[in-house]
Scaffold this active site. Structure first.
Site, short mmCIF file in Angstrom:
data_model
loop_
_atom_site.label_atom_id
_atom_site.label_comp_id
_atom_site.label_asym_id
_atom_site.label_seq_id
_atom_site.Cartn_x
_atom_site.Cartn_y
_atom_site.Cartn_z
N ASP A 1 9.74 3.74 13.22
CA ASP A 1 10.48 2.66 13.90
C ASP A 1 11.88 2.42 13.33
O ASP A 1 12.88 2.64 14.00
CB ASP A 1 9.65 1.37 13.97
N ASP B 1 0.85 -1.19 0.00
CA ASP B 1 0.00 0.00 0.00
C ASP B 1 0.89 1.24 0.00
O ASP B 1 2.07 1.17 0.28
CB ASP B 1 -0.95 0.00 1.21
N ASP C 1 1.35 5.02 1.58
CA ASP C 1 0.91 5.91 2.64
C ASP C 1 1.44 7.33 2.40
O ASP C 1 2.49 7.52 1.81
CB ASP C 1 1.42 5.40 4.00
P1 ATP Z 1 4.14 -3.34 5.35
O1 ATP Z 1 4.75 -3.60 4.04
O2 ATP Z 1 4.08 -4.53 6.20
O3 ATP Z 1 2.85 -2.56 5.30
P2 ATP Z 1 5.09 -0.88 6.45
O4 ATP Z 1 6.49 -0.41 6.80
O5 ATP Z 1 4.35 -0.11 5.43
O6 ATP Z 1 5.21 -2.40 6.08
P3 ATP Z 1 2.92 -0.30 8.20
O7 ATP Z 1 2.47 -1.04 9.41
O8 ATP Z 1 2.04 -0.18 7.03
O9 ATP Z 1 4.30 -0.94 7.81
O10 ATP Z 1 3.33 1.16 8.72
C1 ATP Z 1 3.63 2.25 7.85
C2 ATP Z 1 4.78 3.08 8.42
O11 ATP Z 1 4.41 3.62 9.67
C3 ATP Z 1 6.06 2.29 8.67
O12 ATP Z 1 6.86 2.22 7.52
C4 ATP Z 1 6.70 3.09 9.77
O13 ATP Z 1 7.38 4.21 9.25
C5 ATP Z 1 5.53 3.60 10.57
N1 ATP Z 1 5.18 2.72 11.71
C6 ATP Z 1 4.28 1.70 11.70
N2 ATP Z 1 4.19 1.12 12.90
C7 ATP Z 1 5.05 1.77 13.70
C8 ATP Z 1 5.42 1.65 15.08
N3 ATP Z 1 4.88 0.71 15.85
N4 ATP Z 1 6.35 2.51 15.56
C9 ATP Z 1 6.88 3.47 14.77
N5 ATP Z 1 6.60 3.62 13.49
C10 ATP Z 1 5.69 2.81 12.94
MG MG Z 2 2.28 -0.40 4.88
#
Ligand code: ATP
Ligand code: MG
Length: 430
Positions: free
Chosen positions: A132, A50, A52
């Site tokens: 994170d 996705d 963001d």
């Molecule tokens: P995925 O491909 O699994 O969606 P993602 O990195 O996009 O991986 P998401 O859970 O969609 O993970 O979160 C989007 C963004 O928000 C992350 O890339 C990170 O920058 C931030 N984020 C998400 N969860 C946390 C957390 N628990 N603490 C700090 N930052 C977070």
């Molecule tokens: Mg994501």
């Protein structure tokens, strides 16, 4: 800040909808970037799940711009969802870490330093700081085609290194789920965890007890049911995190990792990974039914031996007890708990091969999942279940005449029904 073209990133790699959200926010005078996992995935040559967006516009301001397309969601994080049919672009307002006075901080953190609310807005730099991992703190600006990389995330990505931003202990204490995210990204992105981010995990793992069971359930699905389940299983075990998700399975852990329950866990995550790789549907309840099958059997035996319960009642009671313990750690939704119980109870039905039983069992909506569990049991425990699984395999794929023959053969070999009726009648006589 670097030119995106230096790392082969171009606007056309991003979703049209995400780009249009950013452009619209820019036009209204706000800062806006595409952020996080999608840039990381594109740099790795993977297709992002996705896209963001992060912006300095407040959620209400985002809503004012996108109006009916926009829905505000989330309590812990207040977010705007912009709807394009089935595609949703998540828009988050820049947030800051909590560098607030001690008394104020108390209100938002619990005694373990966990952040309970996170709606303090900030700047782009502050937003990067509270993300994170360095590889997740990348921001792409389509307007000038540049990437903001405040923490050398691109270098870490090239080195395959997963590194928390800031002091790892503090960051895990703020949000213990980051430990699970570390594992998930290691498995999914094939990266290793930087020493300083790795060392505290085993000791801090128990902090996951403070996380709401509903959030843990969501994380457990991402870990075990999105294609890297086997890798995640072994990593979770290695970092003492598995028992935080499934405390009731701890008694079944062995040094060699080869107890019946452990072999079933590995077998079932492997088969889930294979189904995902083959684009087949997965039944979320199945994995839980498999994980707890041997603990269930053990409890059934105890209830039969010590409580004098019959088989059916022992399964029902043991099933309830196991489900209670499972749900205390993970909030498994009701629609799944029902199916898990059905898969377990169907193991009893599968043992009945006379008369109308097989046809009735096969018509059960969860027959397929129940048969799959039986086939796994056959591989793991061997013994009688091998013959039973073979019989069912044949039965499913036979014609009506062949099925009748299979049942007749079975009746000749095993006069089960007589025993059953004899036992049923005796209490009435008393
Ligand atoms: P995925 O491909 O699994 O969606 P993602 O990195 O996009 O991986 P998401 O859970 O969609 O993970 O979160 C989007 C963004 O928000 C992350 O890339 C990170 O920058 C931030 N984020 C998400 N969860 C946390 C957390 N628990 N603490 C700090 N930052 C977070
Ligand atoms: Mg994501």
């Amino acid at each position: 800040m670097i030119k995106a073209s230096q790392v082969a990133i171009h606007a056309r790699l991003f979703s049209k909808n995400a780009l249009s959200v950013v452009e619209k926010l820019n036009r209204q005078g706000y800062e806006a970037y595409i952020v996080g996992g999608c840039i990381r995935d594109l740099l790795l040559g993977k297709t992002p799940k996705d896209f963001d967006v992060a912006t300095n516009a407040r959620p209400e301001q985002v809503q004012a711009i996108f109006q009916r397309r926009c829905r505000l969601v989330g309590r812990r994080f207040r977010l705007a969802h912009i709807m394009f049919g089935r595609d949703i672009i998540e828009v988050a307002t820049f947030r800051a870490n909590h560098e607030v006075k001690h008394s104020e901080q108390q209100a938002k953190q619990n005694d373990d330093g966990m952040i309970l609310r996170d709606n303090v807005y900030g700047t782009l730099e502050q937003d990067a700081e509270r993300r994170d991992f360095t590889v997740n703190a990348l921001y792409y600006s389509p307007k000038d085609n540049v990437i903001y990389d405040f923490y050398q995330g691109i270098d870490d990505l090239k080195a395959g290194k997963l590194r928390l931003i800031g002091d790892p202990v503090t960051r895990y204490q703020e949000d213990p789920v980051r430990m699970l995210r570390a594992i998930r990204f290691m498995a999914k992105l094939d990266m290793f965890l930087d020493k300083s981010s790795e060392t505290p995990i085993v000791e801090l793992a128990p902090l996951l007890k403070n996380i709401p069971p509903a959030r843990l359930f969501d994380e457990s699905l991402k870990l075990l049911q999105t294609g890297c389940g086997e890798k995640n299983y072994h990593l979770l075990r290695q970092y003492a995190l598995f028992e935080q998700l499934f405390p009731a399975l701890l008694p079944y852990f062995t040094e060699k990792g080869d107890s019946l329950a452990e072999r079933m866990m590995i077998h079932s995550v492997k088969s889930t990974d294979e189904r995902i790789a083959d684009n087949l549907r997965i039944n979320s309840a199945f994995l839980f039914a498999a994980f707890f099958w041997y603990p269930l059997r053990e409890k059934v035996d105890t209830l039969k031996n010590e409580g004098g319960l019959n088989n059916h009642d022992a399964y029902a009671l043991a099933g309830n007890e196991i489900m209670d313990v499972l749900c205390r750690a993970l909030a498994v939704p009701r629609r799944h708990t029902g199916v898990i119980r059905e898969i377990w109870m169907l193991q009893l039905q599968l043992a009945k091969r006379s008369g109308k039983f097989p046809e009735r069992t096969m018509q059960h909506p969860k027959f397929r999942a129940a048969y799959d569990l039986l086939a796994m049991r056959a591989e793991i425990e061997g013994g009688e279940s091998i013959e039973l699984a073979k019989w069912w395999h044949e039965y499913q794929f036979s014609s009506t005449e062949q099925r009748i023959a299979l049942i007749q053969e079975q009746n000749k070999n095993a006069p089960r029904p007589k025993k059953r009726y004899a036992r049923k009648r005796s209490p009435k006589k008393d």
